[in-house]
Design a protein around this motif. Structure first.
Motif, mmCIF file in Angstrom:
data_model
loop_
_atom_site.group_PDB
_atom_site.id
_atom_site.type_symbol
_atom_site.label_atom_id
_atom_site.label_comp_id
_atom_site.label_asym_id
_atom_site.label_seq_id
_atom_site.Cartn_x
_atom_site.Cartn_y
_atom_site.Cartn_z
ATOM 1 N N GLY A 1 0.811 -1.211 0.000
ATOM 2 C CA GLY A 1 0.000 0.000 0.000
ATOM 3 C C GLY A 1 0.843 1.259 0.000
ATOM 4 N N GLY A 2 2.153 1.074 0.021
ATOM 5 C CA GLY A 2 3.039 2.227 -0.098
ATOM 6 C C GLY A 2 3.354 2.923 1.207
ATOM 7 N N GLU A 3 2.866 2.391 2.329
ATOM 8 C CA GLU A 3 3.131 3.031 3.613
ATOM 9 C C GLU A 3 4.613 2.869 3.988
ATOM 10 N N GLU A 4 5.190 3.948 4.453
ATOM 11 C CA GLU A 4 6.615 3.916 4.824
ATOM 12 C C GLU A 4 6.828 3.040 6.064
ATOM 13 N N SER A 5 7.926 2.297 6.087
ATOM 14 C CA SER A 5 8.241 1.470 7.259
ATOM 15 C C SER A 5 9.140 2.258 8.201
#
Lengths: 143, 173
Positions: A78-82
């Motif tokens: 989903g493209g969420e930054e880690s």
């Protein structure tokens, strides 16, 4: 503050007992993951060694330093930054040249798309160097 | 002072500085091996040769030829006349530790047990020790506390796990 001579991430390291020379094996440029859902008999460990070498400068005696290996993971689904993972190592310059071997033994990588794994080296919180590793999807037939 | 066959050598700077009476007298002035090492290490003749090697005006090959010429005067059972010069060469070459010749020269000399070369052997051992100890290594292993993914879905390239003798820390992936 010690001066960084080199920083590399490789698969393994050997130090000659007689000469104290260091040899780095398989500098890691890319790693592979298998397609989700692929049947694999057992997980295998994967080793990374982040090798840095520091030269002592004037005033470095009797001073504590902290090197940090910061692992920047690829974005999640989903493209969420880690969140990055910080691995600290405290040291003193005990000789003219100080090597730091930061070894990671990990069976799996966190969730990731194909992308890049960035390993950043910091000294006392300040960026010094980084090593990027590509993550490439691969079928088990290729392994 | 006689230097035997070496008298016939045509010695150029800075090799000729190693044949001065003042340099030769170091062997009498210095006490134990450590003080001889320190005296040699700071001697102007050794500094000149070290600088020449560093600048490239003297090559390792010339040092090799020079050492070979010296060794022609080696006589088993007799104290080697040029033992001190050989010791100086070991110190000079330790600055070039990363070259095969320098390492071979120092380590091979350090392994000898000939009483004729007692001082140069001792200095070669100290040179090797100094070079080896100038770099220290700290090793730390970090292991993940837990896996975030099913092992049957993700895998990295197969690599055998190496033995770790160092401190192990856990971390969260």
């Amino acid at each position: 503050m010690p001066k960084l001579e080199y920083f590399l991430v490789c698969e393994s390291v050997s130090i000659d007992r007689e000469t104290n020379r260091i040899s780095l094996f398989n500098v890691i440029e890319d790693i592979h993951r298998v397609k989700p859902g692929t049947q694999i008999s057992s997980p295998l460990l994967f080793n990374l060694v982040a090798v840095s070498c520091w030269n002592k400068l004037e005033g470095d005696d009797d001073t504590d330093f902290q090197a940090t290996l910061r692992i920047h993971h690829p974005p999640k689904e989903g493209g969420e930054e880690s969140e990055p993972t910080d691995l600290p190592l405290n040291f003193r310059m005990q000789s003219r040249r100080q090597r730091l071997l930061m070894r990671l033994a990990t069976p799996v990588l966190p969730p990731a798309h194909d992308g890049r794994l960035r390993l950043e080296l910091l000294l006392n919180g300040r960026h010094c160097a980084e090593h990027e590793i590509g993550i490439i999807e691969k079928s088990t037939d290729d392994l | 002072m006689s230097f035997g066959q070496t008298d016939k050598m045509i010695l150029r700077q800075p090799f000729n500085l190693l044949f001065s009476s003042e340099f030769d007298s170091l062997g009498f002035i210095a006490g134990n091996d450590e003080s001889l090492f320190a005296a040699l290490n700071e001697h102007p003749a050794v500094n000149k040769l070290r600088e020449a090697l560093g600048s490239g005006s003297v090559s390792e090959n010339e040092i090799r030829q020079f050492a070979e010429q010296l060794m022609q005067e080696f006589r088993p059972g007799e104290l080697f006349t040029h033992d001190l010069i050989l010791a100086a060469l070991a110190i000079v070459l330790s600055r070039n530790w990363n070259t095969p010749f320098a390492e071979e020269f120092i380590l091979d000399l350090a392994k000898l047990k000939n009483p004729e070369l007692r001082r140069s052997i001792a200095i070669a051992r100290l040179s090797a020790k100094n070079v080896v100890e100038c770099t220290d290594t700290i090793s730390r292993t970090y292991q993940p506390v837990h896996e975030q993914l099913p092992a049957n879905e993700w895998r990295l390239l197969p690599t055998p796990r190496e033995e770790c003798f160092d401190q192990v820390e856990e971390f969260n992936l």
